[in-house]
Write an enzyme that holds these catalytic residues in place. Structure first.
Site, mmCIF file in Angstrom:
data_model
loop_
_atom_site.group_PDB
_atom_site.id
_atom_site.type_symbol
_atom_site.label_atom_id
_atom_site.label_comp_id
_atom_site.label_asym_id
_atom_site.label_seq_id
_atom_site.Cartn_x
_atom_site.Cartn_y
_atom_site.Cartn_z
ATOM 1 N N ASP A 263 -8.771 -4.184 -3.180
ATOM 2 C CA ASP A 263 -8.539 -3.116 -4.150
ATOM 3 C C ASP A 263 -8.942 -3.517 -5.560
ATOM 4 O O ASP A 263 -9.354 -2.671 -6.351
ATOM 5 C CB ASP A 263 -7.054 -2.729 -4.161
ATOM 6 C CG ASP A 263 -6.716 -1.686 -3.105
ATOM 7 O OD1 ASP A 263 -7.644 -1.191 -2.433
ATOM 8 O OD2 ASP A 263 -5.521 -1.361 -2.973
ATOM 9 N N GLU B 78 -8.000 3.436 6.865
ATOM 10 C CA GLU B 78 -8.781 3.012 5.698
ATOM 11 C C GLU B 78 -8.804 1.489 5.556
ATOM 12 O O GLU B 78 -9.860 0.866 5.490
ATOM 13 C CB GLU B 78 -8.161 3.654 4.455
ATOM 14 C CG GLU B 78 -8.820 3.255 3.149
ATOM 15 C CD GLU B 78 -8.060 3.785 1.949
ATOM 16 O OE1 GLU B 78 -8.652 3.821 0.867
ATOM 17 O OE2 GLU B 78 -6.866 4.145 2.089
ATOM 18 N N HIS B 79 -7.631 0.880 5.451
ATOM 19 C CA HIS B 79 -7.512 -0.576 5.329
ATOM 20 C C HIS B 79 -6.887 -1.133 6.600
ATOM 21 O O HIS B 79 -5.852 -0.634 7.043
ATOM 22 C CB HIS B 79 -6.604 -0.970 4.157
ATOM 23 C CG HIS B 79 -6.988 -0.373 2.839
ATOM 24 N ND1 HIS B 79 -6.362 0.736 2.315
ATOM 25 C CD2 HIS B 79 -7.924 -0.749 1.941
ATOM 26 C CE1 HIS B 79 -6.892 1.025 1.143
ATOM 27 N NE2 HIS B 79 -7.847 0.148 0.890
ATOM 28 N N HIS C 244 1.479 3.337 -3.204
ATOM 29 C CA HIS C 244 0.485 4.229 -3.803
ATOM 30 C C HIS C 244 1.019 5.640 -3.986
ATOM 31 O O HIS C 244 0.715 6.312 -4.962
ATOM 32 C CB HIS C 244 -0.780 4.275 -2.949
ATOM 33 C CG HIS C 244 -1.832 3.304 -3.359
ATOM 34 N ND1 HIS C 244 -2.730 3.559 -4.364
ATOM 35 C CD2 HIS C 244 -2.120 2.064 -2.903
ATOM 36 C CE1 HIS C 244 -3.545 2.517 -4.508
ATOM 37 N NE2 HIS C 244 -3.189 1.596 -3.639
ATOM 38 N N GLN D 18 0.817 -1.213 0.000
ATOM 39 C CA GLN D 18 0.000 0.000 0.000
ATOM 40 C C GLN D 18 0.849 1.260 0.000
ATOM 41 O O GLN D 18 0.456 2.280 -0.563
ATOM 42 C CB GLN D 18 -0.941 0.003 1.205
ATOM 43 C CG GLN D 18 -2.102 -0.965 1.083
ATOM 44 C CD GLN D 18 -2.940 -0.727 -0.158
ATOM 45 O OE1 GLN D 18 -2.933 -1.539 -1.083
ATOM 46 N NE2 GLN D 18 -3.659 0.370 -0.195
ATOM 47 N N HIS E 1 -48.106 27.647 10.758
ATOM 48 C CA HIS E 1 -48.082 26.197 10.904
ATOM 49 C C HIS E 1 -49.330 25.731 11.670
ATOM 50 O O HIS E 1 -49.977 24.744 11.308
ATOM 51 C CB HIS E 1 -46.839 25.745 11.687
ATOM 52 C CG HIS E 1 -45.563 25.775 10.908
ATOM 53 N ND1 HIS E 1 -45.039 26.917 10.380
ATOM 54 C CD2 HIS E 1 -44.702 24.761 10.579
ATOM 55 C CE1 HIS E 1 -43.893 26.633 9.772
ATOM 56 N NE2 HIS E 1 -43.670 25.330 9.872
#
Length: 428
Positions: free
Chosen positions: A352, A318-319, A253, A250, A411
């Site tokens: 992914d 995230e992961h 990235h 990862q 109302h």
């Protein structure tokens, strides 16, 4: 007790850098909102050196591109999309319309209505994100979105054939070779040749993320995603080779992608440090992964799994991979994560690319309050109500008094009118 064996020491992007991104994005959005296609073409030439006769691919062009893609690649794309479609369909089956009689004669309900038009962004650059076509376009189509348009940038002046193939297979109604801020602004505001959408989804770089932030309100968005993150939770049963592979997998990235290990085993932590250095000597993407690990890599040693649980929920990554003797402990007890990968038999790459869960996920702590992109993101849950005359008079009596407390006399009259019309026995 928590001990940092390694701690990422890089700071977030400087205020100056964030300011530059903000103003660049703002200027591009304003230009496209005011000048439409002319601005899109000018900006595409500036950023991507790309100015075709038409940014939209014709059906003939799409079929020609698909024909150029090797059969094995097409088969692999179909496999991935089959898994993602199947899971999305199963998720959709859990979402039901509702109508319930809450009081005698009072019927309340909700309907799940697909968003009308969705724009999907499929990133390019060093890593053409073929899988993002499945995650966004296909999921929107499973949700029932009637019109999905999709943009992906050219890569060094070339058409990313596999990406276009995946976009077509996923069901995109219109495909544009258009990148970055200009793609997001064109889809949101519309131009002479691109009809505006109701919602923007998909990952991208910091400029794409900022464009989504600035366009939110004009259109809906899935979420604002920052650099991808991975956290591995491990105990004495894990092995350093696998931990290192999954962290660097990862980290490649981008140079600001955080990768973290939380472990109850100091021996594993130290072995992992050595293994990462070993793997970086041969990893083809070490130029990126190495920088990310150096600046954003973290290793925490904790005394127990209970302590690990506290730390992972603080991080809200995230992961999250769980390489422990009992992965289900974290499934049962974790609260803050984008996607969970349980046991050594799975990993983030599966999620992914092809296993079926969605890879557009919350980052930068957003997992504390949201999940990732899924079929439900493309649905609007809209409520409705109906009453019998007797029920209207009954409810109206209460509403009239409650409106008077708040001094909402207009109302109150709405309620009083129904009481007078429908309630022979009701009084205000």
């Amino acid at each position: 007790m928590v001990t940092y064996l390694k701690q990422g020491n890089a700071q977030s992007a400087s205020a100056l850098s964030e300011e530059t991104v903000y103003h660049t994005v703002k200027d591009v959005i304003q230009a496209i909102a005011s000048r439409g296609d002319a601005a899109v073409r000018q900006i595409s030439e500036k950023f991507d050196n790309w100015s075709p006769e038409s940014f939209r691919l014709s059906e003939a062009q799409i079929q020609e591109i698909i024909a150029s893609v090797p059969d094995r690649v097409k088969d692999d794309i179909r496999f991935a999309q089959q898994q993602i479609r199947h899971f999305a369909e199963k998720q959709l089956a859990t979402i039901h319309d509702l109508e319930v009689e809450t009081l005698p004669g009072v019927f309340l309900g909700h309907k799940h209505i697909p968003v009308g038009r969705v724009g999907c962004y499929i990133p390019g650059g060093r890593y053409p994100m073929v899988a993002s076509a499945h995650m966004s376009i296909l999921t929107a189509k499973v949700a029932g979105v009637p019109k999905v348009i999709a943009c992906t940038p050219p890569i060094k002046g070339e058409i990313p054939a596999a990406t276009v193939c995946a976009m077509a297979f996923a069901g995109a109604d219109e495909i544009y070779l258009l990148g970055g801020i200009q793609a997001m602004a064109a889809m949101a505001h519309g131009t002479e040749t691109i009809e505006s959408v109701d919602m923007l989804v998909g990952p991208g770089n910091s400029y794409v993320a900022e464009a989504k932030r600035q366009l939110f309100g004009k259109v809906g968005i899935d979420l604002i995603a920052g650099p991808t993150e991975v956290l591995v939770i491990a105990d004495h049963t894990a092995d350093a080779e696998m931990v290192a592979v999954d962290l660097l997998g990862q980290a490649e990235h981008g140079p600001t992608s955080p990768a973290a290990l939380i472990t109850t085993s100091e021996a594993l932590a130290r072995e992992t440090l050595l293994e990462i250095e070993k793997q970086l000597k041969v990893l083809p993407t070490a130029d990126i992964a190495g920088v990310a690990w150096r600046d954003y890599g973290t290793i925490l040693v904790v005394d127990s799994l209970e302590e690990a649980l506290i730390e992972v929920d603080k991080l809200a990554y995230e992961h999250v991979e769980v390489l422990t003797e009992d992965p289900d402990y974290f499934l049962a007890n974790m609260s803050n994560y984008g996607a969970l990968f349980l046991g050594p038999e799975t990993n983030v790459a599966y999620g992914d690319k092809a296993i079926g869960t969605n890879h557009t996920l919350p980052t930068k702590g957003a997992a504390r309050y949201t999940g990732g992109l899924w079929v439900g993101k493309f649905l609007k849950t809209c409520t409705y109500q109906r009453c019998t005359k007797d029920a209207s008079a009954t409810v109206g009596s209460y509403v009239s008094r409650l409106c008077e407390i708040e001094n909402f006399m207009g109302h109150k009259e709405q309620a009083d009118l129904r009481v007078r019309r429908y309630g022979s026995k009701a009084s205000v």
